[in-house]
Design a protein around this motif. Structure first.
Motif, PDB file in Angstrom:
ATOM      1  N   GLY A 141       0.782  -1.222   0.000  1.00 29.85           N
ATOM      2  CA  GLY A 141       0.000   0.000   0.000  1.00 29.85           C
ATOM      3  C   GLY A 141       0.815   1.275   0.000  1.00 29.85           C
ATOM      4  N   THR A 142       0.106   2.383  -0.166  1.00 31.22           N
ATOM      5  CA  THR A 142       0.711   3.712  -0.218  1.00 31.22           C
ATOM      6  C   THR A 142       0.244   4.577   0.946  1.00 31.22           C
ATOM      7  N   ARG A 143      -0.385   3.959   1.947  1.00 26.95           N
ATOM      8  CA  ARG A 143      -1.000   4.709   3.044  1.00 26.95           C
ATOM      9  C   ARG A 143      -0.387   4.275   4.371  1.00 26.95           C
ATOM     10  N   ALA A 144      -0.231   5.231   5.292  1.00 28.47           N
ATOM     11  CA  ALA A 144       0.283   4.932   6.624  1.00 28.47           C
ATOM     12  C   ALA A 144      -0.510   5.728   7.650  1.00 28.47           C
ATOM     13  N   LEU A 145      -0.697   5.124   8.821  1.00 24.41           N
ATOM     14  CA  LEU A 145      -1.464   5.752   9.896  1.00 24.41           C
ATOM     15  C   LEU A 145      -0.628   5.828  11.162  1.00 24.41           C
ATOM     16  N   VAL A 146      -0.600   6.993  11.778  1.00 26.52           N
ATOM     17  CA  VAL A 146      -0.018   7.143  13.106  1.00 26.52           C
ATOM     18  C   VAL A 146      -0.965   8.006  13.938  1.00 26.52           C
ATOM     19  N   THR A 147      -0.888   7.837  15.261  1.00 22.62           N
ATOM     20  CA  THR A 147      -1.779   8.560  16.159  1.00 22.62           C
ATOM     21  C   THR A 147      -1.153   9.871  16.604  1.00 22.62           C
ATOM     22  N   ASP A 148      -1.940  10.928  16.572  1.00 20.73           N
ATOM     23  CA  ASP A 148      -1.539  12.208  17.141  1.00 20.73           C
ATOM     24  C   ASP A 148      -1.911  12.182  18.624  1.00 20.73           C
ATOM     25  N   PRO A 149      -0.941  12.166  19.536  1.00 23.20           N
ATOM     26  CA  PRO A 149      -1.275  12.031  20.956  1.00 23.20           C
ATOM     27  C   PRO A 149      -2.051  13.217  21.514  1.00 23.20           C
ATOM     28  N   GLU A 150      -1.991  14.354  20.833  1.00 23.29           N
ATOM     29  CA  GLU A 150      -2.723  15.521  21.319  1.00 23.29           C
ATOM     30  C   GLU A 150      -4.218  15.411  21.050  1.00 23.29           C
ATOM     31  N   THR A 151      -4.570  14.871  19.892  1.00 22.60           N
ATOM     32  CA  THR A 151      -5.986  14.750  19.536  1.00 22.60           C
ATOM     33  C   THR A 151      -6.527  13.342  19.738  1.00 22.60           C
ATOM     34  N   MET A 152      -5.626  12.361  19.891  1.00 19.52           N
ATOM     35  CA  MET A 152      -5.982  10.943  19.991  1.00 19.52           C
ATOM     36  C   MET A 152      -6.653  10.441  18.718  1.00 19.52           C
ATOM     37  N   ASN A 153      -6.373  11.090  17.601  1.00 20.43           N
ATOM     38  CA  ASN A 153      -6.901  10.663  16.315  1.00 20.43           C
ATOM     39  C   ASN A 153      -5.796  10.064  15.454  1.00 20.43           C
ATOM     40  N   LYS A 154      -6.176   9.114  14.596  1.00 19.06           N
ATOM     41  CA  LYS A 154      -5.227   8.574  13.637  1.00 19.06           C
ATOM     42  C   LYS A 154      -5.100   9.539  12.464  1.00 19.06           C
ATOM     43  N   VAL A 155      -3.859   9.829  12.107  1.00 22.25           N
ATOM     44  CA  VAL A 155      -3.582  10.735  10.987  1.00 22.25           C
ATOM     45  C   VAL A 155      -3.122   9.883   9.810  1.00 22.25           C
ATOM     46  N   ALA A 156      -3.828  10.006   8.703  1.00 27.65           N
ATOM     47  CA  ALA A 156      -3.506   9.220   7.517  1.00 27.65           C
ATOM     48  C   ALA A 156      -2.602  10.010   6.582  1.00 27.65           C
ATOM     49  N   THR A 157      -1.585   9.355   6.079  1.00 25.78           N
ATOM     50  CA  THR A 157      -0.708   9.923   5.063  1.00 25.78           C
ATOM     51  C   THR A 157      -0.719   8.981   3.868  1.00 25.78           C
ATOM     52  N   GLU A 158      -0.841   9.534   2.684  1.00 30.13           N
ATOM     53  CA  GLU A 158      -0.915   8.689   1.488  1.00 30.13           C
ATOM     54  C   GLU A 158      -0.093   9.308   0.375  1.00 30.13           C
ATOM     55  N   SER A 159       0.743   8.498  -0.255  1.00 31.23           N
ATOM     56  CA  SER A 159       1.563   8.996  -1.359  1.00 31.23           C
ATOM     57  C   SER A 159       2.150   7.826  -2.125  1.00 31.23           C
ATOM     58  N   LEU A 160       2.241   7.969  -3.426  1.00 33.53           N
ATOM     59  CA  LEU A 160       2.930   6.962  -4.232  1.00 33.53           C
ATOM     60  C   LEU A 160       4.403   6.850  -3.848  1.00 33.53           C
ATOM     61  N   PRO A 262     -11.168   4.300  17.483  1.00 31.77           N
ATOM     62  CA  PRO A 262     -11.056   4.799  18.860  1.00 31.77           C
ATOM     63  C   PRO A 262     -10.664   3.722  19.874  1.00 31.77           C
ATOM     64  N   LEU A 263     -10.934   2.470  19.572  1.00 30.12           N
ATOM     65  CA  LEU A 263     -10.502   1.406  20.478  1.00 30.12           C
ATOM     66  C   LEU A 263      -8.983   1.346  20.560  1.00 30.12           C
ATOM     67  N   GLY A 264      -8.320   1.652  19.453  1.00 27.52           N
ATOM     68  CA  GLY A 264      -6.863   1.654  19.440  1.00 27.52           C
ATOM     69  C   GLY A 264      -6.271   2.936  19.968  1.00 27.52           C
ATOM     70  N   THR A 265      -6.792   4.072  19.498  1.00 26.96           N
ATOM     71  CA  THR A 265      -6.196   5.348  19.889  1.00 26.96           C
ATOM     72  C   THR A 265      -6.468   5.700  21.341  1.00 26.96           C
ATOM     73  N   ARG A 266      -7.668   5.382  21.830  1.00 30.12           N
ATOM     74  CA  ARG A 266      -8.042   5.758  23.199  1.00 30.12           C
ATOM     75  C   ARG A 266      -7.706   4.682  24.227  1.00 30.12           C
ATOM     76  N   HIS A 267      -7.743   3.409  23.798  1.00 27.27           N
ATOM     77  CA  HIS A 267      -7.619   2.323  24.777  1.00 27.27           C
ATOM     78  C   HIS A 267      -6.534   1.305  24.427  1.00 27.27           C
ATOM     79  N   LYS A 268      -5.729   1.617  23.409  1.00 25.07           N
ATOM     80  CA  LYS A 268      -4.546   0.826  23.064  1.00 25.07           C
ATOM     81  C   LYS A 268      -4.863  -0.636  22.755  1.00 25.07           C
ATOM     82  N   ILE A 269      -6.048  -0.885  22.229  1.00 29.41           N
ATOM     83  CA  ILE A 269      -6.395  -2.232  21.771  1.00 29.41           C
ATOM     84  C   ILE A 269      -5.764  -2.421  20.397  1.00 29.41           C
TER      85      ILE A 269
END
Length: 372
Positions: A141-160, A262-269
């Motif tokens: 794939g061309t997409r990656a996700l990491v969590t922003d600890p300030e917002t607790m949201n997953k940030v998606a980055t996508e690029s060839l 949110p199960l992953g970002t908020r509760h580390k599942i």
């Protein structure tokens, strides 16, 4: 749903090696390609078996965590200084970080400069992805996700520019996975296929990959859980995971992943089990909107579709048959957080806007309550 007359673009690594024993070809490829400073991105488990790569005393960032966040990424970028080849060796977390490290290595840029769609610069280093689980399909794939600890949201980055030069999928690497991890990652692969198959932007080309991926999981996942040394089952699941990765590129996931995040970002599942917990509920919620496809999914998993409740019961029984506890309570999710989780999930429009059913915040909270 798209039709055969709708144009579609699919991107793959230029070299894809699949099959038992293919990892043995990797060291030769590195040497032939002229790389002198390979660097591995791995979790602690795979960092302890770097000898399998055949590269000798190779440098490694071995601190990838489940549901990696921006600080984890930044530490990996610093550790990779001087590398000319980045190797993702592990599950989806390691491979996602490898993509981001590869585009940030040697660049005077931070994650915020590349996050989002089509902002990552051309790589100055090579990138190889070697999965050790059968779930994410991140290797193609061309997409990656990491969590922003300030917002607790997953940030998606996508690029060839985050597409690997080589993906090596050697199912032998998955034989050592514990039964629980095998089950959770296998359901994750199935969720990728299922959500792409039922998406508003599903396409007949991708549907073929998606349905076969679901069928492979239905045929082989229980076998691999019961006997981790079942080589045929391990190969079948590795292929299902690959097909799920193919589905992610042009179509991507929908409600199952949005509700599970949110199960992953908020509760580390862990991502795999989070998807497994939600899968039966979103499959049932979407069933009436895509009845023919739902019937094929259910048949592939060994039960009849019938009513929404029958779909929910059948999918839940499939997951429970893998030894998974299917209640949110069992993983430490506090009941008083369900409403906040629902609001957070509902805001993930990049996924939910393509779901076949428009789920409200109340609908998502009801899913969490039913799963609790």
């Amino acid at each position: 749903m798209l039709t055969l007359t709708t144009p579609i673009e699919m991107q793959r690594p230029p070299v894809l090696r699949f099959g038992a024993g293919t990892l043995s070809s990797f060291a030769g490829w590195v040497a032939d390609s002229g790389f002198k400073a390979p660097f591995v991105i791995a979790d602690s488990v795979n960092a302890a078996r770097l000898e399998l790569l055949g590269l000798g005393d190779v440098r490694c960032f071995g601190d990838v965590v489940p549901e990696p966040d921006i600080p984890n990424l930044n530490a990996a970028v610093i550790a990779a200084k001087g590398a000319d080849l980045i190797i993702g060796f592990g599950g989806g977390s390691a491979m996602d970080l490898a993509k981001l490290v590869a585009v940030l290595a040697g660049q005077d840029m931070a994650f915020g400069d590349i996050s989002g769609p089509h902002r990552a610069p051309a790589r100055t280093v090579g990138l190889v992805q070697i999965p050790t689980t059968a779930g994410t399909g991140s290797e193609v794939g061309t997409r990656a996700l990491v969590t922003d600890p300030e917002t607790m949201n997953k940030v998606a980055t996508e690029s060839l520019n985050m597409l690997a030069d080589v993906a090596i999928i050697d199912p032998d690497l998955t034989v050592s996975m514990p039964a629980f991890v095998t089950a959770a990652t296998g359901v994750d692969a199935m969720a990728h296929c299922t959500e792409a198959y039922t998406s508003k932007r599903s396409h007949p080309i991708i549907d073929a990959y998606a349905l076969q991926g679901i069928e492979l999981v239905g045929k082989y996942l229980r076998r691999a859980v019961d006997d981790g040394s079942d080589v045929e089952a391990r190969n079948g699941l590795a292929l299902a995971s690959l097909y799920g990765g193919v589905c992610l590129g042009p179509v991507n996931t929908t409600s199952g992943h949005a509700v599970s995040y949110p199960l992953g970002t908020r509760h580390k599942i862990a991502h795999g089990i989070a998807n497994a917990l939600i899968f039966p509920h979103t499959l049932a919620a979407n069933a009436a909107s895509v009845p023919e496809k739902t019937a094929k999914i259910c048949a592939a998993l060994g039960f009849e579709a019938g009513s929404d409740q029958a779909v929910l019961a059948g999918a839940r029984a499939f997951c429970e048959g893998l030894g998974l506890d299917m209640s949110l309570r069992a993983y430490g999710v506090p009941e008083d957080d369900l409403a906040a989780m629902a609001s957070e999930a509902h805001a993930i429009r990049r996924l939910l806007d393509w779901n076949p059913v428009d789920l409200s915040v109340a609908d998502i909270e009801a899913i969490y309550k039913a799963a609790y």
